[in-house]
Design a protein around this motif. Structure first.
Motif, PDB file in Angstrom:
ATOM      1  N   THR A 204      78.261  23.668  38.649  1.00  0.00           N
ATOM      2  CA  THR A 204      77.122  22.737  38.606  1.00  0.00           C
ATOM      3  C   THR A 204      76.369  22.860  37.284  1.00  0.00           C
ATOM      4  OG1 THR A 204      75.818  24.396  39.789  1.00  0.00           O
ATOM      5  CG2 THR A 204      76.858  22.677  41.104  1.00  0.00           C
ATOM      6  N   ILE A 205      76.988  22.373  36.229  1.00  0.00           N
ATOM      7  CA  ILE A 205      76.408  22.485  34.890  1.00  0.00           C
ATOM      8  C   ILE A 205      76.379  21.103  34.247  1.00  0.00           C
ATOM      9  CG2 ILE A 205      78.501  22.866  33.507  1.00  0.00           C
ATOM     10  CD1 ILE A 205      75.378  25.072  33.396  1.00  0.00           C
ATOM     11  N   LYS A 206      75.338  20.857  33.441  1.00  0.00           N
ATOM     12  CA  LYS A 206      75.218  19.608  32.697  1.00  0.00           C
ATOM     13  C   LYS A 206      74.557  19.916  31.358  1.00  0.00           C
ATOM     14  CE  LYS A 206      70.640  18.343  34.452  1.00  0.00           C
ATOM     15  NZ  LYS A 206      69.835  17.338  35.157  1.00  0.00           N
ATOM     16  N   THR A 207      74.488  18.918  30.504  1.00  0.00           N
ATOM     17  CA  THR A 207      73.801  19.097  29.224  1.00  0.00           C
ATOM     18  C   THR A 207      72.567  18.199  29.156  1.00  0.00           C
ATOM     19  OG1 THR A 207      73.989  18.948  26.813  1.00  0.00           O
ATOM     20  CG2 THR A 207      75.312  17.392  28.103  1.00  0.00           C
ATOM     21  N   PRO A 208      71.417  18.729  28.759  1.00  0.00           N
ATOM     22  CA  PRO A 208      70.209  17.909  28.618  1.00  0.00           C
ATOM     23  C   PRO A 208      70.036  17.363  27.198  1.00  0.00           C
ATOM     24  CG  PRO A 208      69.621  20.220  28.494  1.00  0.00           C
ATOM     25  CD  PRO A 208      71.117  20.172  28.657  1.00  0.00           C
ATOM     26  N   LEU A 209      71.052  17.542  26.340  1.00  0.00           N
ATOM     27  CA  LEU A 209      70.930  17.139  24.932  1.00  0.00           C
ATOM     28  C   LEU A 209      70.712  15.623  24.812  1.00  0.00           C
ATOM     29  CD1 LEU A 209      73.704  19.280  23.201  1.00  0.00           C
ATOM     30  CD2 LEU A 209      71.225  19.572  23.029  1.00  0.00           C
ATOM     31  N   ILE A 210      69.874  15.263  23.883  1.00  0.00           N
ATOM     32  CA  ILE A 210      69.565  13.853  23.608  1.00  0.00           C
ATOM     33  C   ILE A 210      69.729  13.599  22.115  1.00  0.00           C
ATOM     34  CG2 ILE A 210      67.783  12.064  23.653  1.00  0.00           C
ATOM     35  CD1 ILE A 210      66.556  13.458  26.052  1.00  0.00           C
ATOM     36  N   TRP A 211      70.438  12.514  21.786  1.00  0.00           N
ATOM     37  CA  TRP A 211      70.598  12.121  20.385  1.00  0.00           C
ATOM     38  C   TRP A 211      69.682  10.929  20.100  1.00  0.00           C
ATOM     39  CZ3 TRP A 211      76.690  12.070  19.992  1.00  0.00           C
ATOM     40  CH2 TRP A 211      77.138  13.404  19.975  1.00  0.00           C
ATOM     41  N   HIS A 212      69.036  10.982  18.945  1.00  0.00           N
ATOM     42  CA  HIS A 212      68.198   9.869  18.491  1.00  0.00           C
ATOM     43  C   HIS A 212      68.897   9.192  17.319  1.00  0.00           C
ATOM     44  CE1 HIS A 212      64.806  11.036  21.023  1.00  0.00           C
ATOM     45  NE2 HIS A 212      65.044  12.298  20.666  1.00  0.00           N
ATOM     46  N   VAL A 213      69.324   7.941  17.530  1.00  0.00           N
ATOM     47  CA  VAL A 213      69.999   7.173  16.488  1.00  0.00           C
ATOM     48  C   VAL A 213      69.133   5.939  16.211  1.00  0.00           C
ATOM     49  CG1 VAL A 213      72.096   5.979  15.794  1.00  0.00           C
ATOM     50  CG2 VAL A 213      72.235   7.977  17.314  1.00  0.00           C
ATOM     51  N   GLY A 214      68.370   5.993  15.094  1.00  0.00           N
ATOM     52  CA  GLY A 214      67.446   4.903  14.788  1.00  0.00           C
ATOM     53  C   GLY A 214      66.401   4.794  15.880  1.00  0.00           C
TER      54      GLY A 214
ATOM     55  N   LEU B 287      72.667  32.052  26.151  1.00  0.00           N
ATOM     56  CA  LEU B 287      72.438  31.479  24.823  1.00  0.00           C
ATOM     57  C   LEU B 287      72.300  29.958  24.894  1.00  0.00           C
ATOM     58  CD1 LEU B 287      72.256  32.048  21.772  1.00  0.00           C
ATOM     59  CD2 LEU B 287      74.741  31.797  21.655  1.00  0.00           C
ATOM     60  N   CYS B 288      73.218  29.309  25.627  1.00  0.00           N
ATOM     61  CA  CYS B 288      73.181  27.847  25.713  1.00  0.00           C
ATOM     62  C   CYS B 288      71.967  27.351  26.490  1.00  0.00           C
ATOM     63  CB  CYS B 288      74.463  27.319  26.362  1.00  0.00           C
ATOM     64  SG  CYS B 288      75.930  27.460  25.302  1.00  0.00           S
ATOM     65  N   SER B 289      71.474  28.142  27.424  1.00  0.00           N
ATOM     66  CA  SER B 289      70.260  27.759  28.144  1.00  0.00           C
ATOM     67  C   SER B 289      69.059  27.789  27.206  1.00  0.00           C
ATOM     68  CB  SER B 289      70.041  28.700  29.325  1.00  0.00           C
ATOM     69  OG  SER B 289      68.828  28.406  29.986  1.00  0.00           O
ATOM     70  N   TYR B 290      68.933  28.855  26.418  1.00  0.00           N
ATOM     71  CA  TYR B 290      67.808  28.962  25.488  1.00  0.00           C
ATOM     72  C   TYR B 290      67.880  27.898  24.392  1.00  0.00           C
ATOM     73  CZ  TYR B 290      65.668  33.233  27.289  1.00  0.00           C
ATOM     74  OH  TYR B 290      65.005  34.136  28.073  1.00  0.00           O
ATOM     75  N   LEU B 291      69.087  27.516  24.005  1.00  0.00           N
ATOM     76  CA  LEU B 291      69.245  26.491  22.960  1.00  0.00           C
ATOM     77  C   LEU B 291      69.128  25.072  23.522  1.00  0.00           C
ATOM     78  CD1 LEU B 291      72.209  28.012  20.887  1.00  0.00           C
ATOM     79  CD2 LEU B 291      69.767  27.991  20.300  1.00  0.00           C
ATOM     80  N   GLY B 292      69.037  24.952  24.832  1.00  0.00           N
ATOM     81  CA  GLY B 292      68.909  23.631  25.437  1.00  0.00           C
ATOM     82  C   GLY B 292      70.205  22.873  25.520  1.00  0.00           C
ATOM     83  N   VAL B 293      71.339  23.587  25.431  1.00  0.00           N
ATOM     84  CA  VAL B 293      72.650  22.927  25.485  1.00  0.00           C
ATOM     85  C   VAL B 293      73.085  22.713  26.926  1.00  0.00           C
ATOM     86  CG1 VAL B 293      75.093  23.140  24.861  1.00  0.00           C
ATOM     87  CG2 VAL B 293      73.317  23.885  23.263  1.00  0.00           C
ATOM     88  N   PHE B 294      72.833  23.697  27.801  1.00  0.00           N
ATOM     89  CA  PHE B 294      73.240  23.610  29.201  1.00  0.00           C
ATOM     90  C   PHE B 294      72.022  23.715  30.117  1.00  0.00           C
ATOM     91  CE2 PHE B 294      77.746  25.461  28.396  1.00  0.00           C
ATOM     92  CZ  PHE B 294      78.209  24.196  28.074  1.00  0.00           C
ATOM     93  N   ALA B 295      72.137  23.067  31.262  1.00  0.00           N
ATOM     94  CA  ALA B 295      71.151  23.192  32.340  1.00  0.00           C
ATOM     95  C   ALA B 295      71.897  23.030  33.647  1.00  0.00           C
ATOM     96  CB  ALA B 295      70.052  22.141  32.202  1.00  0.00           C
ATOM     97  N   THR B 296      71.253  23.386  34.748  1.00  0.00           N
ATOM     98  CA  THR B 296      71.902  23.249  36.046  1.00  0.00           C
ATOM     99  C   THR B 296      71.660  21.861  36.605  1.00  0.00           C
ATOM    100  OG1 THR B 296      69.952  24.158  37.145  1.00  0.00           O
ATOM    101  CG2 THR B 296      71.699  25.692  36.568  1.00  0.00           C
ATOM    102  N   ILE B 297      72.605  21.403  37.399  1.00  0.00           N
ATOM    103  CA  ILE B 297      72.499  20.077  38.011  1.00  0.00           C
ATOM    104  C   ILE B 297      71.480  20.119  39.138  1.00  0.00           C
ATOM    105  CG2 ILE B 297      73.756  18.347  39.361  1.00  0.00           C
ATOM    106  CD1 ILE B 297      76.251  19.088  37.802  1.00  0.00           C
TER     107      ILE B 297
END
Length: 560
Positions: A491-501, A550-560
């Motif tokens: 049960t893992i997902k990524t909260p990463l958001i990209w801003h393009v323009g 590490l990925c949790s602190y960097l905001g790469v992974f979060a739980t669903i």
């Protein structure tokens, strides 16, 4: 709390002291013990959820040949107890359990090493003709050792641990707690990957992906997948069987391929023949005609029940030998005069190890048949009996471990754990009862079959190739169920958001458009690849901890 501590200590003791397998067999599984610990400590729901989360990590940890890759008994009982004591989120149970499982390896080494002393004591007692001492040595010393090594630490954890467990949880920063939950969400990928590594022959791997995508796209429940997989496997089994029959009919002189399952690894090897000329001579002497000394059905049932204690004093030196000598006391007393009984029992004090519950009992049935013939004057020596036992030890273990631990257990445990995580108490209860019913019904049947048919019929089954087809069918079901678990329990997902323009792209939404649950699939396949590269599972556990935090602190992974 005193009563809870005593009950958990008793549970921890019998999780290693296997005095009667139908009672103790499932005490090695966190899915079963999690609920029991929860009941004992007054928090059945939290205990069940903690046990189910822990079980997902250990779906693929298979104990073979006396080798235990991780102590799941300690992980389940101690990990669940600490989760309840701390009042923690059940997702954190995994992070509590893993360190305990590694400490548990030292505990099992102590237990099985000390038990070796009782084997030598048994040798000495038989030399003196003291048959009664075998019963005592099989049960009492091993009980005391299990109580000291497992029971007392469990009692201390529950009785003295509530204060420091709660304090420990409060001391952990919220960010680290969140990171540990991410670790817990990733960790089931290891258990799933280990099953893939065990079952994943190249021709069968696609069934894993079928199970995964049926769940990811159609949102089918695990029970629906299991039923669908069972029907599909049955059709494939029938088709394979028909092809074999047609092939044999067309070329009747062609030699049937022999079963090639290894002792405890599932890899392929040539099946050892139980004997040569001496065994052929022994087989001719097995006719029951004119027997004066006979074993009744009641005698056989009693012997089978005694066989369920064959691992009570399991030890590194001779493994199941003392327990099987204990099993043979009843029939030996029935077949031989008192002055011969100790001497006849000595032949069972040799090294012996096989899968003990489901397929292995066929060996003991054959041994009883030969023992009965020997008592009635047939020309069967002690070496003949042990020749058969040793020869069948490996094939029975290869089949039994493959079907029971590698296929039957993960299918039932996956369904049970899924139901448990949906807050359904029936999950662990169903798993425990159905698992026990299947393996001991088959085990009883194999025991009686071995006695009635003797070694020749058993060897003919091993040579026929039938079990290869049955194993393949079960593997298909297992892989599809495992695919479902990869889609729902990593049960893992990524909260990463990209801003393009002026636009904002959520990376998780992009992944979902490509394939739902894509990140859990990629993580599972990565862990599987590491296992195939012979990376030790312990190092993979360490890596999951490091990467998850590490990925949790960097905001790469979060739980669903």
């Amino acid at each position: 709390m005193l009563l809870s501590a005593i009950l958990v200590a008793l549970l921890a003791t019998i999780s290693q002291w296997w005095f009667f397998a139908p009672i103790t067999r499932c005490m090695t599984y966190p899915l079963t013990t999690g609920l029991i610990v929860g009941i004992f400590m007054g928090h059945p729901m939290l205990g069940m959820l903690a046990g189910a989360n822990i079980q997902l990590v250990y779906l693929g940890w298979i104990n073979t040949g006396g080798v235990m890759p991780s102590n799941t008994m300690v992980a389940g009982i101690f990990g669940t107890a600490l989760t309840i004591l701390a009042g923690a989120n059940p997702k954190l149970a995994v992070t509590f359990a893993v360190p305990f499982s590694l400490i548990g390896l030292l505990m099992v080494e102590i237990y099985q090493s000390i038990n070796s002393f009782w084997v030598h004591r048994a040798d000495a007692e038989l030399a003196k003709g003291n048959v009664k001492a075998i019963r005592f040595l099989n049960y009492i010393p091993s009980l005391i050792v299990a109580l000291v090594v497992y029971g007392i630490p469990a009692f201390c954890l529950v009785y003295f641990g509530r204060g420091w467990a709660s304090s420990m949880l409060k001391m952990i920063p919220k960010s680290l707690t969140t990171a540990l939950e991410v670790v817990g969400a990733i960790m089931p990928a290891l258990g799933i990957a280990m099953l893939l590594n065990y079952l994943g022959k190249k021709t069968l791997v696609p069934y894993f992906f079928i199970g995964f995508f049926l769940t990811a796209y159609l949102h089918l429940q695990i029970m629906a997948i299991a039923i669908f997989a069972g029907l599909l496997a049955y059709l494939i089994y029938i088709n394979d069987k028909d092809k074999t029959n047609n092939k044999v009919t067309a070329t009747p002189k062609k030699k049937v391929r022999r079963l090639t399952l290894n002792n405890r690894t599932g890899e392929q090897e040539e099946v050892a023949k139980p004997s040569t000329m001496d065994m052929t001579k022994a087989a001719k002497s097995l006719s029951p005609l004119n027997y004066k000394l006979r074993l009744t059905k009641s005698d056989l049932v009693k012997t089978w029940l005694w066989e369920q204690s064959d691992e009570a004093a399991y030890n590194y030196e001779r493994l199941q030998a003392l327990g099987l000598t204990n099993m043979m006391i009843y029939p030996i007393k029935k077949l031989y005069p008192k002055e011969r009984q100790a001497e006849e029992l000595k032949k069972y004090m040799v090294f012996f190890n096989t899968e003990p519950h489901m397929i292995g009992p066929v060996i003991h049935g054959i041994a009883l048949s030969m023992e009965e013939a020997r008592a009635n004057g047939a020309k069967i020596s002690a070496e003949d009996i042990n020749g058969v036992r040793t020869g069948l030890m490996g094939p029975a273990a290869g089949i039994g471990d493959t079907v029971q631990q590698g296929i039957l257990f993960p299918i039932l445990a996956s369904i049970g754990a899924t139901m448990a995580l949906d807050h359904n108490y029936f999950g662990p209860v169903m798993f425990t009862l159905v698992f026990l019913l299947i393996i001991y019904s088959i085990g009883y049947g194999m025991f009686m079959y071995g006695y009635k048919k003797g070694k020749e019929s058993v060897i003919s089954i091993l040579k026929s190739g039938l079990l290869d087809k049955v194993t393949k069918a079960f593997s298909i079901v297992g892989l599809m169920v495992v695919g479902t678990m990869a889609a729902t329990r990593v049960t893992i997902k990524t909260p990463l958001i990209w801003h393009v323009g002026q636009s904002t792209i959520k990376l998780q939404s992009l992944f979902n458009q490509l394939a739902p649950s894509l990140i859990p699939l990629l993580i599972t396949l990565l862990v599987w690849w590491l296992l195939r590269k012979k990376i030790n599972a312990t190092w993979i556990v360490v890596g999951i901890f490091v990467v998850g935090i590490l990925c949790s602190y960097l905001g790469v992974f979060a739980t669903i």
